[in-house]
Write a protein that holds these residues in place. Structure first.
Motif, PDB file in Angstrom:
ATOM      1  N   LYS A 126       0.825  -1.213   0.000  1.00 35.56           N
ATOM      2  CA  LYS A 126       0.000   0.000   0.000  1.00 35.56           C
ATOM      3  C   LYS A 126       0.858   1.262   0.000  1.00 35.56           C
ATOM      4  O   LYS A 126       0.437   2.292  -0.508  1.00 35.56           O
ATOM      5  CB  LYS A 126      -0.934   0.008   1.212  1.00 35.56           C
ATOM      6  CG  LYS A 126      -2.099  -0.934   1.075  1.00 35.56           C
ATOM      7  CD  LYS A 126      -3.017  -0.838   2.280  1.00 35.56           C
ATOM      8  CE  LYS A 126      -4.253  -1.689   2.101  1.00 35.56           C
ATOM      9  NZ  LYS A 126      -5.197  -1.551   3.210  1.00 35.56           N
ATOM     10  N   PRO A 129       4.082   3.596  -4.349  1.00 35.14           N
ATOM     11  CA  PRO A 129       3.321   4.306  -5.368  1.00 35.14           C
ATOM     12  C   PRO A 129       3.196   3.541  -6.686  1.00 35.14           C
ATOM     13  O   PRO A 129       2.254   3.752  -7.445  1.00 35.14           O
ATOM     14  CB  PRO A 129       4.086   5.617  -5.578  1.00 35.14           C
ATOM     15  CG  PRO A 129       5.293   5.552  -4.739  1.00 35.14           C
ATOM     16  CD  PRO A 129       5.258   4.329  -3.897  1.00 35.14           C
ATOM     17  N   GLU A 132      -0.219   1.615  -6.599  1.00 32.68           N
ATOM     18  CA  GLU A 132      -1.451   2.301  -6.193  1.00 32.68           C
ATOM     19  C   GLU A 132      -2.667   1.928  -7.038  1.00 32.68           C
ATOM     20  O   GLU A 132      -3.803   2.064  -6.578  1.00 32.68           O
ATOM     21  CB  GLU A 132      -1.255   3.814  -6.162  1.00 32.68           C
ATOM     22  CG  GLU A 132      -1.007   4.446  -7.497  1.00 32.68           C
ATOM     23  CD  GLU A 132      -0.648   5.935  -7.385  1.00 32.68           C
ATOM     24  OE1 GLU A 132      -0.457   6.417  -6.247  1.00 32.68           O
ATOM     25  OE2 GLU A 132      -0.568   6.577  -8.434  1.00 32.68           O
ATOM     26  N   GLU A 133      -2.466   1.440  -8.254  1.00 31.32           N
ATOM     27  CA  GLU A 133      -3.593   1.032  -9.100  1.00 31.32           C
ATOM     28  C   GLU A 133      -3.902  -0.460  -8.987  1.00 31.32           C
ATOM     29  O   GLU A 133      -4.856  -0.945  -9.602  1.00 31.32           O
ATOM     30  CB  GLU A 133      -3.321   1.394 -10.561  1.00 31.32           C
ATOM     31  CG  GLU A 133      -3.264   2.890 -10.815  1.00 31.32           C
ATOM     32  CD  GLU A 133      -4.544   3.610 -10.398  1.00 31.32           C
ATOM     33  OE1 GLU A 133      -5.637   3.114 -10.730  1.00 31.32           O
ATOM     34  OE2 GLU A 133      -4.441   4.662  -9.730  1.00 31.32           O
ATOM     35  N   VAL A 137      -4.657  -3.258  -3.299  1.00 30.77           N
ATOM     36  CA  VAL A 137      -4.418  -2.173  -2.349  1.00 30.77           C
ATOM     37  C   VAL A 137      -5.561  -1.160  -2.300  1.00 30.77           C
ATOM     38  O   VAL A 137      -5.533  -0.243  -1.488  1.00 30.77           O
ATOM     39  CB  VAL A 137      -3.077  -1.452  -2.623  1.00 30.77           C
ATOM     40  CG1 VAL A 137      -1.921  -2.432  -2.565  1.00 30.77           C
ATOM     41  CG2 VAL A 137      -3.095  -0.710  -3.935  1.00 30.77           C
ATOM     42  N   LYS A 138      -6.552  -1.337  -3.150  1.00 31.05           N
ATOM     43  CA  LYS A 138      -7.708  -0.431  -3.137  1.00 31.05           C
ATOM     44  C   LYS A 138      -8.727  -0.910  -2.114  1.00 31.05           C
ATOM     45  O   LYS A 138      -8.935  -2.103  -1.924  1.00 31.05           O
ATOM     46  CB  LYS A 138      -8.325  -0.344  -4.528  1.00 31.05           C
ATOM     47  CG  LYS A 138      -7.401   0.320  -5.518  1.00 31.05           C
ATOM     48  CD  LYS A 138      -8.075   0.471  -6.845  1.00 31.05           C
ATOM     49  CE  LYS A 138      -7.159   1.252  -7.780  1.00 31.05           C
ATOM     50  NZ  LYS A 138      -7.849   1.613  -8.992  1.00 31.05           N
ATOM     51  N   GLN A 152       3.628  -4.132 -12.013  1.00 31.65           N
ATOM     52  CA  GLN A 152       3.336  -4.432 -10.610  1.00 31.65           C
ATOM     53  C   GLN A 152       4.068  -5.699 -10.175  1.00 31.65           C
ATOM     54  O   GLN A 152       4.598  -5.772  -9.071  1.00 31.65           O
ATOM     55  CB  GLN A 152       1.824  -4.594 -10.411  1.00 31.65           C
ATOM     56  CG  GLN A 152       1.056  -3.305 -10.608  1.00 31.65           C
ATOM     57  CD  GLN A 152      -0.437  -3.524 -10.805  1.00 31.65           C
ATOM     58  OE1 GLN A 152      -0.907  -4.637 -11.070  1.00 31.65           O
ATOM     59  NE2 GLN A 152      -1.198  -2.452 -10.690  1.00 31.65           N
TER      60      GLN A 152
END
Length: 163
Positions: A126, A129, A132-133, A137-138, A152
């Protein structure tokens, strides 16, 4: 004039499969070498596994619902989607009385152990950066199977300090 279209998949896919280590862990997979990935009972995850997860795809094995939550290892898809036979077994927790052998509702794939990784915690993911997508982690994402981009995948490998 007839035109023949041939499509081939040129790129390997990358995935994250969640598991609870008390039920099935990267250690269990190492012992078994190859295992079916059964028990997926979410339609969106099932559809991804059925339609997109392919032979040779790489998988992060992610331990959830435990003390040390995070990416724990790597596996490879060695058999594409086929009916999850546990859906037909009334003694199994994955039994689905509405599923029929002629039209199975649930599928599974077979995965092969590749290696353990130094755990990459959800907290660290998390904070990165580059991730982040990533669906993991959302907030609110509870899927047991999710795609991982190549960028990723590489970012998580770098976070292990092993690559």
């Amino acid at each position: 004039m007839k035109v023949l279209y041939i499509t081939t998949r040129m790129m390997m896919g990358y995935w994250l499969f969640k598991t609870e280590p008390e039920t099935f862990s990267i250690d269990t997979l190492k012992q078994q070498k190859v295992s079916c990935w059964e028990g997926v009972r979410n339609y969106q995850a099932r559809n991804m596994m059925r339609d997109q997860v392919k032979l040779g795809d790489q998988i992060f094995i992610y331990h959830s619902s435990c003390k040390d939550v995070g990416v724990a290892g790597i596996a490879t898809v060695v058999k594409e989607a086929y009916p999850d036979h546990f859906q037909f077994d009334p003694t199994c927790p994955y039994f689905d009385p509405k599923s029929e052998p002629e039209n199975p509702r649930w599928i599974m794939v077979d995965v092969e152990y590749q290696r353990h990784l130094r755990l990459v915690s959800l907290k660290r993911m998390k904070a990165n950066p580059l991730l982040e997508e990533m669906p993991l982690v959302k907030r609110g994402n509870r899927l047991s199977i999710m795609p991982v981009t190549e960028a990723q995948w590489q970012a998580i490998l770098q976070m292990t300090g092993q690559f």
